[in-house]
Design a protein around this motif. Structure first.
Motif, PDB file in Angstrom:
ATOM      1  N   ARG A  86       0.834  -1.206   0.000  1.00  0.00           N
ATOM      2  CA  ARG A  86       0.000   0.000   0.000  1.00  0.00           C
ATOM      3  C   ARG A  86       0.865   1.252   0.000  1.00  0.00           C
ATOM      4  O   ARG A  86       0.595   2.217  -0.718  1.00  0.00           O
ATOM      5  CB  ARG A  86      -0.937  -0.005   1.205  1.00  0.00           C
ATOM      6  CG  ARG A  86      -2.046  -1.038   1.085  1.00  0.00           C
ATOM      7  CD  ARG A  86      -2.970  -1.012   2.258  1.00  0.00           C
ATOM      8  NE  ARG A  86      -3.696   0.257   2.263  1.00  0.00           N
ATOM      9  CZ  ARG A  86      -4.172   0.831   3.348  1.00  0.00           C
ATOM     10  NH1 ARG A  86      -4.035   0.272   4.526  1.00  0.00           N
ATOM     11  NH2 ARG A  86      -4.815   1.980   3.274  1.00  0.00           N
ATOM     12  N   LYS A  87       1.930   1.238   0.814  1.00  0.00           N
ATOM     13  CA  LYS A  87       2.839   2.381   0.894  1.00  0.00           C
ATOM     14  C   LYS A  87       3.503   2.624  -0.465  1.00  0.00           C
ATOM     15  O   LYS A  87       3.573   3.764  -0.951  1.00  0.00           O
ATOM     16  CB  LYS A  87       3.894   2.129   1.969  1.00  0.00           C
ATOM     17  CG  LYS A  87       4.937   3.206   2.093  1.00  0.00           C
ATOM     18  CD  LYS A  87       5.966   2.838   3.158  1.00  0.00           C
ATOM     19  CE  LYS A  87       7.110   3.790   3.126  1.00  0.00           C
ATOM     20  NZ  LYS A  87       8.355   3.207   2.630  1.00  0.00           N
ATOM     21  N   LEU A  88       3.987   1.554  -1.084  1.00  0.00           N
ATOM     22  CA  LEU A  88       4.653   1.688  -2.380  1.00  0.00           C
ATOM     23  C   LEU A  88       3.691   2.152  -3.470  1.00  0.00           C
ATOM     24  O   LEU A  88       4.067   2.953  -4.328  1.00  0.00           O
ATOM     25  CB  LEU A  88       5.307   0.365  -2.773  1.00  0.00           C
ATOM     26  CG  LEU A  88       6.505  -0.050  -1.910  1.00  0.00           C
ATOM     27  CD1 LEU A  88       6.951  -1.459  -2.267  1.00  0.00           C
ATOM     28  CD2 LEU A  88       7.646   0.928  -2.036  1.00  0.00           C
ATOM     29  N   LYS A  89       2.446   1.690  -3.443  1.00  0.00           N
ATOM     30  CA  LYS A  89       1.458   2.138  -4.419  1.00  0.00           C
ATOM     31  C   LYS A  89       1.194   3.632  -4.280  1.00  0.00           C
ATOM     32  O   LYS A  89       1.036   4.341  -5.275  1.00  0.00           O
ATOM     33  CB  LYS A  89       0.155   1.349  -4.263  1.00  0.00           C
ATOM     34  CG  LYS A  89       0.230  -0.031  -4.851  1.00  0.00           C
ATOM     35  CD  LYS A  89      -1.092  -0.765  -4.698  1.00  0.00           C
ATOM     36  CE  LYS A  89      -0.979  -2.165  -5.252  1.00  0.00           C
ATOM     37  NZ  LYS A  89      -2.240  -2.909  -5.154  1.00  0.00           N
ATOM     38  N   ARG A  90       1.143   4.118  -3.030  1.00  0.00           N
ATOM     39  CA  ARG A  90       0.957   5.565  -2.820  1.00  0.00           C
ATOM     40  C   ARG A  90       2.145   6.338  -3.384  1.00  0.00           C
ATOM     41  O   ARG A  90       1.974   7.377  -4.022  1.00  0.00           O
ATOM     42  CB  ARG A  90       0.783   5.875  -1.331  1.00  0.00           C
ATOM     43  CG  ARG A  90      -0.601   5.613  -0.800  1.00  0.00           C
ATOM     44  CD  ARG A  90      -0.805   6.210   0.579  1.00  0.00           C
ATOM     45  NE  ARG A  90       0.153   5.755   1.555  1.00  0.00           N
ATOM     46  CZ  ARG A  90       0.005   4.677   2.337  1.00  0.00           C
ATOM     47  NH1 ARG A  90      -1.086   3.958   2.249  1.00  0.00           N
ATOM     48  NH2 ARG A  90       0.931   4.343   3.198  1.00  0.00           N
TER      49      ARG A  90
ATOM     50  N   ALA B 148       2.021   6.372  -7.155  1.00  0.00           N
ATOM     51  CA  ALA B 148       0.979   7.289  -7.608  1.00  0.00           C
ATOM     52  C   ALA B 148       1.451   8.737  -7.549  1.00  0.00           C
ATOM     53  O   ALA B 148       0.997   9.580  -8.323  1.00  0.00           O
ATOM     54  CB  ALA B 148      -0.282   7.106  -6.767  1.00  0.00           C
ATOM     55  N   GLU B 149       2.369   9.049  -6.661  1.00  0.00           N
ATOM     56  CA  GLU B 149       2.879  10.413  -6.496  1.00  0.00           C
ATOM     57  C   GLU B 149       3.944  10.757  -7.543  1.00  0.00           C
ATOM     58  O   GLU B 149       4.187  11.927  -7.823  1.00  0.00           O
ATOM     59  CB  GLU B 149       3.465  10.552  -5.081  1.00  0.00           C
ATOM     60  CG  GLU B 149       3.950  11.921  -4.713  1.00  0.00           C
ATOM     61  CD  GLU B 149       2.836  12.954  -4.622  1.00  0.00           C
ATOM     62  OE1 GLU B 149       3.125  14.134  -4.847  1.00  0.00           O
ATOM     63  OE2 GLU B 149       1.686  12.581  -4.325  1.00  0.00           O
ATOM     64  N   LEU B 150       4.578   9.757  -8.138  1.00  0.00           N
ATOM     65  CA  LEU B 150       5.683  10.003  -9.070  1.00  0.00           C
ATOM     66  C   LEU B 150       5.309  10.864 -10.281  1.00  0.00           C
ATOM     67  O   LEU B 150       6.076  11.772 -10.621  1.00  0.00           O
ATOM     68  CB  LEU B 150       6.297   8.679  -9.526  1.00  0.00           C
ATOM     69  CG  LEU B 150       7.080   7.923  -8.446  1.00  0.00           C
ATOM     70  CD1 LEU B 150       7.552   6.584  -8.990  1.00  0.00           C
ATOM     71  CD2 LEU B 150       8.252   8.745  -7.938  1.00  0.00           C
ATOM     72  N   PRO B 151       4.186  10.644 -10.952  1.00  0.00           N
ATOM     73  CA  PRO B 151       3.868  11.526 -12.087  1.00  0.00           C
ATOM     74  C   PRO B 151       3.749  12.992 -11.683  1.00  0.00           C
ATOM     75  O   PRO B 151       4.189  13.881 -12.410  1.00  0.00           O
ATOM     76  CB  PRO B 151       2.520  10.992 -12.594  1.00  0.00           C
ATOM     77  CG  PRO B 151       2.486   9.574 -12.157  1.00  0.00           C
ATOM     78  CD  PRO B 151       3.227   9.551 -10.841  1.00  0.00           C
ATOM     79  N   ARG B 152       3.195  13.243 -10.515  1.00  0.00           N
ATOM     80  CA  ARG B 152       3.078  14.631 -10.038  1.00  0.00           C
ATOM     81  C   ARG B 152       4.467  15.225  -9.797  1.00  0.00           C
ATOM     82  O   ARG B 152       4.749  16.355 -10.190  1.00  0.00           O
ATOM     83  CB  ARG B 152       2.250  14.666  -8.752  1.00  0.00           C
ATOM     84  CG  ARG B 152       2.045  16.055  -8.208  1.00  0.00           C
ATOM     85  CD  ARG B 152       1.080  16.025  -7.008  1.00  0.00           C
ATOM     86  NE  ARG B 152       1.073  17.298  -6.370  1.00  0.00           N
ATOM     87  CZ  ARG B 152       1.756  17.593  -5.262  1.00  0.00           C
ATOM     88  NH1 ARG B 152       2.459  16.689  -4.664  1.00  0.00           N
ATOM     89  NH2 ARG B 152       1.703  18.795  -4.744  1.00  0.00           N
ATOM     90  N   ALA B 153       5.336  14.454  -9.164  1.00  0.00           N
ATOM     91  CA  ALA B 153       6.695  14.932  -8.904  1.00  0.00           C
ATOM     92  C   ALA B 153       7.430  15.179 -10.218  1.00  0.00           C
ATOM     93  O   ALA B 153       8.158  16.175 -10.353  1.00  0.00           O
ATOM     94  CB  ALA B 153       7.455  13.923  -8.047  1.00  0.00           C
ATOM     95  N   ASN B 154       7.240  14.293 -11.202  1.00  0.00           N
ATOM     96  CA  ASN B 154       7.881  14.478 -12.506  1.00  0.00           C
ATOM     97  C   ASN B 154       7.397  15.750 -13.184  1.00  0.00           C
ATOM     98  O   ASN B 154       8.192  16.471 -13.803  1.00  0.00           O
ATOM     99  CB  ASN B 154       7.632  13.265 -13.403  1.00  0.00           C
ATOM    100  CG  ASN B 154       8.514  12.099 -13.031  1.00  0.00           C
ATOM    101  OD1 ASN B 154       9.528  12.258 -12.372  1.00  0.00           O
ATOM    102  ND2 ASN B 154       8.119  10.912 -13.455  1.00  0.00           N
ATOM    103  N   GLU B 155       6.109  16.034 -13.094  1.00  0.00           N
ATOM    104  CA  GLU B 155       5.572  17.255 -13.699  1.00  0.00           C
ATOM    105  C   GLU B 155       6.175  18.494 -13.039  1.00  0.00           C
ATOM    106  O   GLU B 155       6.503  19.464 -13.723  1.00  0.00           O
ATOM    107  CB  GLU B 155       4.054  17.284 -13.603  1.00  0.00           C
ATOM    108  CG  GLU B 155       3.367  16.360 -14.571  1.00  0.00           C
ATOM    109  CD  GLU B 155       3.748  16.624 -16.023  1.00  0.00           C
ATOM    110  OE1 GLU B 155       3.764  17.794 -16.447  1.00  0.00           O
ATOM    111  OE2 GLU B 155       4.057  15.642 -16.733  1.00  0.00           O
ATOM    112  N   ILE B 156       6.320  18.461 -11.727  1.00  0.00           N
ATOM    113  CA  ILE B 156       6.925  19.587 -11.010  1.00  0.00           C
ATOM    114  C   ILE B 156       8.368  19.774 -11.473  1.00  0.00           C
ATOM    115  O   ILE B 156       8.810  20.903 -11.749  1.00  0.00           O
ATOM    116  CB  ILE B 156       6.851  19.372  -9.490  1.00  0.00           C
ATOM    117  CG1 ILE B 156       5.391  19.471  -9.029  1.00  0.00           C
ATOM    118  CG2 ILE B 156       7.730  20.374  -8.742  1.00  0.00           C
ATOM    119  CD1 ILE B 156       5.158  19.025  -7.603  1.00  0.00           C
ATOM    120  N   LEU B 157       9.113  18.682 -11.590  1.00  0.00           N
ATOM    121  CA  LEU B 157      10.508  18.768 -12.021  1.00  0.00           C
ATOM    122  C   LEU B 157      10.622  19.263 -13.465  1.00  0.00           C
ATOM    123  O   LEU B 157      11.502  20.061 -13.785  1.00  0.00           O
ATOM    124  CB  LEU B 157      11.194  17.411 -11.864  1.00  0.00           C
ATOM    125  CG  LEU B 157      11.432  16.970 -10.424  1.00  0.00           C
ATOM    126  CD1 LEU B 157      11.963  15.543 -10.396  1.00  0.00           C
ATOM    127  CD2 LEU B 157      12.396  17.913  -9.718  1.00  0.00           C
TER     128      LEU B 157
END
Length: 91
Positions: free
Chosen positions: A38-42, A45-54
């Motif tokens: 569950r932790k890894l899935k969360r 799920a956050e990685l695309p948002r972080a990539n967009e910010i970068l």
């Protein structure tokens, strides 16, 4: 047992199976593995948002420094990178 606890028999069966899986007596995903998944899935799920910010930050940074060097004053470069060195520090 279930009636004494005031729960459905199926609930007791599920609890028992879960205890057996956690103890290694039965195949399946343990509670700790489930929590880790569950932790890894969360996180995933956050990685695309972080990539967009970068990507946005990289584009902004590139736009700040694109173009002829004559357009950039030393002060604007200092502001963009967040730090300036004096002539004495450069020596």
């Amino acid at each position: 047992m279930a009636t004494k606890l005031g729960v459905a028999e199926e609930s007791v069966r599920r609890w028992r199976r879960k205890v057996q899986v956690d103890a290694g007596e039965r195949p399946g995903t343990t509670s700790s593995e489930h929590a880790e998944n569950r932790k890894l899935k969360r996180e995933v799920a956050e990685l695309p948002r972080a990539n967009e910010i970068l990507k946005s930050a990289a584009a902004l940074f590139a736009a700040k420094f694109d173009g002829p060097a004559a357009k950039r004053s030393p002060a604007s470069v200092c502001v963009a990178i967040g730090a300036c060195l004096t002539n004495a520090q450069l020596r």
